[in-house]
Design a protein around this motif. Structure first.
Motif, PDB file in Angstrom:
ATOM      1  N   SER A   2       3.787  20.192   1.537  1.00  0.00           N
ATOM      2  CA  SER A   2       4.315  19.505   2.701  1.00  0.00           C
ATOM      3  C   SER A   2       3.248  18.537   3.201  1.00  0.00           C
ATOM      4  N   ILE A   3       3.646  17.259   3.382  1.00  0.00           N
ATOM      5  CA  ILE A   3       2.695  16.199   3.696  1.00  0.00           C
ATOM      6  C   ILE A   3       3.074  15.544   5.015  1.00  0.00           C
ATOM      7  N   LEU A   4       2.114  15.459   5.922  1.00  0.00           N
ATOM      8  CA  LEU A   4       2.300  14.784   7.201  1.00  0.00           C
ATOM      9  C   LEU A   4       1.595  13.433   7.133  1.00  0.00           C
ATOM     10  N   ILE A   5       2.321  12.354   7.469  1.00  0.00           N
ATOM     11  CA  ILE A   5       1.772  11.007   7.341  1.00  0.00           C
ATOM     12  C   ILE A   5       1.915  10.264   8.660  1.00  0.00           C
ATOM     13  N   THR A   6       0.822   9.715   9.162  1.00  0.00           N
ATOM     14  CA  THR A   6       0.862   8.912  10.386  1.00  0.00           C
ATOM     15  C   THR A   6       0.904   7.423  10.030  1.00  0.00           C
ATOM     16  N   GLY A   7       1.288   6.611  10.999  1.00  0.00           N
ATOM     17  CA  GLY A   7       1.236   5.164  10.818  1.00  0.00           C
ATOM     18  C   GLY A   7       2.208   4.612   9.806  1.00  0.00           C
ATOM     19  N   THR A   8       3.366   5.216   9.673  1.00  0.00           N
ATOM     20  CA  THR A   8       4.296   4.831   8.611  1.00  0.00           C
ATOM     21  C   THR A   8       5.141   3.603   8.946  1.00  0.00           C
ATOM     22  N   SER A   9       4.977   3.043  10.132  1.00  0.00           N
ATOM     23  CA  SER A   9       5.723   1.830  10.471  1.00  0.00           C
ATOM     24  C   SER A   9       4.884   0.576  10.264  1.00  0.00           C
ATOM     25  N   ILE A  29       8.081  15.486   2.879  1.00  0.00           N
ATOM     26  CA  ILE A  29       7.351  14.462   3.632  1.00  0.00           C
ATOM     27  C   ILE A  29       7.780  14.504   5.094  1.00  0.00           C
ATOM     28  N   ILE A  30       6.791  14.466   5.990  1.00  0.00           N
ATOM     29  CA  ILE A  30       7.050  14.389   7.426  1.00  0.00           C
ATOM     30  C   ILE A  30       6.281  13.191   7.964  1.00  0.00           C
ATOM     31  N   THR A  31       6.965  12.323   8.692  1.00  0.00           N
ATOM     32  CA  THR A  31       6.273  11.194   9.299  1.00  0.00           C
ATOM     33  C   THR A  31       5.958  11.500  10.764  1.00  0.00           C
ATOM     34  N   PHE A  32       4.835  10.966  11.213  1.00  0.00           N
ATOM     35  CA  PHE A  32       4.401  11.109  12.604  1.00  0.00           C
ATOM     36  C   PHE A  32       4.347   9.692  13.161  1.00  0.00           C
ATOM     37  N   LYS A  41      12.105  13.588   7.625  1.00  0.00           N
ATOM     38  CA  LYS A  41      11.888  14.172   8.950  1.00  0.00           C
ATOM     39  C   LYS A  41      10.796  13.404   9.687  1.00  0.00           C
ATOM     40  N   ASN A  42      11.050  13.069  10.937  1.00  0.00           N
ATOM     41  CA  ASN A  42      10.056  12.374  11.743  1.00  0.00           C
ATOM     42  C   ASN A  42       9.737  13.170  13.003  1.00  0.00           C
ATOM     43  N   ILE A  43       8.461  13.176  13.354  1.00  0.00           N
ATOM     44  CA  ILE A  43       8.006  13.749  14.611  1.00  0.00           C
ATOM     45  C   ILE A  43       7.521  12.600  15.483  1.00  0.00           C
ATOM     46  N   ASP A  44       8.046  12.486  16.676  1.00  0.00           N
ATOM     47  CA  ASP A  44       7.666  11.410  17.584  1.00  0.00           C
ATOM     48  C   ASP A  44       6.170  11.502  17.885  1.00  0.00           C
ATOM     49  N   SER A  45       5.460  10.419  17.625  1.00  0.00           N
ATOM     50  CA  SER A  45       4.005  10.431  17.840  1.00  0.00           C
ATOM     51  C   SER A  45       3.630  10.432  19.316  1.00  0.00           C
ATOM     52  N   LYS A  46       4.556  10.016  20.170  1.00  0.00           N
ATOM     53  CA  LYS A  46       4.312   9.978  21.618  1.00  0.00           C
ATOM     54  C   LYS A  46       3.024   9.239  21.973  1.00  0.00           C
ATOM     55  N   ASN A  47       2.695   8.221  21.156  1.00  0.00           N
ATOM     56  CA  ASN A  47       1.443   7.475  21.347  1.00  0.00           C
ATOM     57  C   ASN A  47       0.231   8.398  21.380  1.00  0.00           C
ATOM     58  N   TYR A  48       0.343   9.502  20.650  1.00  0.00           N
ATOM     59  CA  TYR A  48      -0.726  10.496  20.510  1.00  0.00           C
ATOM     60  C   TYR A  48      -1.032  11.229  21.821  1.00  0.00           C
ATOM     61  N   GLU A  49      -0.119  11.136  22.781  1.00  0.00           N
ATOM     62  CA  GLU A  49      -0.267  11.915  24.020  1.00  0.00           C
ATOM     63  C   GLU A  49       0.295  13.302  23.759  1.00  0.00           C
ATOM     64  N   ILE A  50      -0.425  14.086  22.968  1.00  0.00           N
ATOM     65  CA  ILE A  50       0.065  15.386  22.525  1.00  0.00           C
ATOM     66  C   ILE A  50      -0.961  16.467  22.834  1.00  0.00           C
ATOM     67  N   ASP A  51      -0.479  17.714  22.944  1.00  0.00           N
ATOM     68  CA  ASP A  51      -1.399  18.831  23.142  1.00  0.00           C
ATOM     69  C   ASP A  51      -1.626  19.532  21.805  1.00  0.00           C
ATOM     70  N   SER A  52      -2.459  20.531  21.806  1.00  0.00           N
ATOM     71  CA  SER A  52      -2.884  21.172  20.561  1.00  0.00           C
ATOM     72  C   SER A  52      -1.767  21.940  19.865  1.00  0.00           C
ATOM     73  N   ASP A  53      -0.696  22.285  20.584  1.00  0.00           N
ATOM     74  CA  ASP A  53       0.403  23.041  19.979  1.00  0.00           C
ATOM     75  C   ASP A  53       1.559  22.155  19.518  1.00  0.00           C
ATOM     76  N   GLU A  91      -9.889   8.424  20.272  1.00  0.00           N
ATOM     77  CA  GLU A  91      -9.173   9.399  21.094  1.00  0.00           C
ATOM     78  C   GLU A  91      -7.936   9.930  20.374  1.00  0.00           C
ATOM     79  N   ASN A  92      -7.195   9.044  19.715  1.00  0.00           N
ATOM     80  CA  ASN A  92      -5.979   9.476  19.024  1.00  0.00           C
ATOM     81  C   ASN A  92      -6.297  10.384  17.844  1.00  0.00           C
ATOM     82  N   THR A  93      -7.344  10.065  17.115  1.00  0.00           N
ATOM     83  CA  THR A  93      -7.731  10.919  15.984  1.00  0.00           C
ATOM     84  C   THR A  93      -8.210  12.279  16.482  1.00  0.00           C
ATOM     85  N   LYS A  94      -8.927  12.287  17.583  1.00  0.00           N
ATOM     86  CA  LYS A  94      -9.388  13.547  18.173  1.00  0.00           C
ATOM     87  C   LYS A  94      -8.207  14.440  18.536  1.00  0.00           C
TER      88      LYS A  94
END
Length: 298
Positions: A2-9, A29-32, A41-53, A91-94
């Motif tokens: 299972s592969i998660l990929i960011t920046g796919t747009s 494949i899962i896009t972020f 399948k896509n997970i909304d990146s929420k501009n990286y305003e995400i918590d650890s869970d 900050e986003n990578t962190k």
């Protein structure tokens, strides 16, 4: 896997997804991203305003590989020292790494960086060239590299840092880069402007080759840092002449005086060709494809 990929747009991310779908099932494949792709399948990146869970709660608990492409990339030279935008890379990578720490199945992190992490040099650039960024963007990418390495080492993961060079091809027209600017001028039968004497050397790499290298990096047996670069050094003048010839138009080249010193970018890409790719797309082939693509857009 299972592969998660960011920046796919983005420019690179779109082509990586195309190559991923050739080698992996869409359900693996899962896009972020802020936008979704049909059949994946896509997970909304929420501009990286995400918590650890966030990733675990979004169904990523079985992800084994992260391919982190998403980042601020300057669209022009004026943006290379934008402090806020460059800081967002860090900050986003962190935040992303903090969320990844909750995924127990994770085995590998692939991070797309840039040649802007290297110090200026007149020598041939290789993975052994000392780092020394000259812009805030370059420093942000280098810091992210170190975060990825530290995160991987702390969690017994494999990592691969891919430092991208001068990438060209269909889809780069959003950037004020030399190739699409020249091609658009040639297609309009307008003159091509070159700052300075045009003798500075550049080595370009075609976007499809970059995407293939990214996909192949998922199979590397150990952690590594690899430059994703071309080795066909071409002066800006020669590039303009090639574009004019392909356009079939009789176009003049205008040289605009510039105070900037010429800097050549010549690469040793032997590591790339011994680990991720067997060969590269010839420059003229890639130019033809990009020109046909831009013709359709005009």
């Amino acid at each position: 896997m299972s592969i998660l990929i960011t920046g796919t747009s983005g420019f690179v991310g779109k082509r990586v997804i195309e190559q991923m779908r050739i080698h992996y099932r869409s359900e693996d494949i899962i896009t972020f991203s802020s936008s979704s792709i049909d059949g994946i399948k896509n997970i909304d990146s929420k501009n990286y305003e995400i918590d650890s869970d966030y990733l675990v709660n979004s169904g990523c608990e079985e992800v084994e590989t992260l391919v982190h492409i998403g980042a601020f990339t300057p669209k022009s030279g004026s943006e290379t020292n934008d402090i806020n935008k460059s800081s967002s890379n860090i900050e986003n990578t962190k935040r992303l790494l903090e969320a990844l720490s909750q995924i127990k199945s994770l085995k590998r992190v692939v991070y797309l960086s840039t040649l802007d992490v290297y110090e200026p040099t007149d020598e041939i650039i290789s993975e052994k060239t000392p780092v020394g960024p000259q812009t805030m963007y370059g420093w942000s990418k280098l810091y992210c590299e170190e975060m990825v390495k530290t995160f991987a080492n702390q969690n017994n993961l494999l990592f691969c840092i891919l430092r991208l060079g001068h990438v060209y091809g269909e889809g780069e027209e959003k950037y004020r880069k030399v190739m699409p600017v020249m091609i658009k001028s040639a297609l309009k039968n307008e003159g091509i402007s070159i700052y300075g004497d045009g003798e500075a050397l550049r080595s370009f790499i075609y976007i499809e080759d970059v995407a293939k290298a990214v996909v192949n990096s998922l199979m590397l047996p150990s952690s590594d840092v690899i430059n994703i670069v071309g080795n066909e050094a071409t002066s800006i003048n020669d590039l303009a002449e090639k574009i004019i010839a392909l356009s079939g138009n009789d176009i003049k080249i205008e040289h605009i005086p510039s105070n900037g010193a010429n800097r050549n970018y010549i690469f040793d890409n032997s590591k790339l060709l011994s680990t991720l790719l067997d060969s590269l797309t010839p420059l003229e082939t890639g130019l033809k494809r990009e020109m046909e693509y831009l013709k359709k857009l005009s």
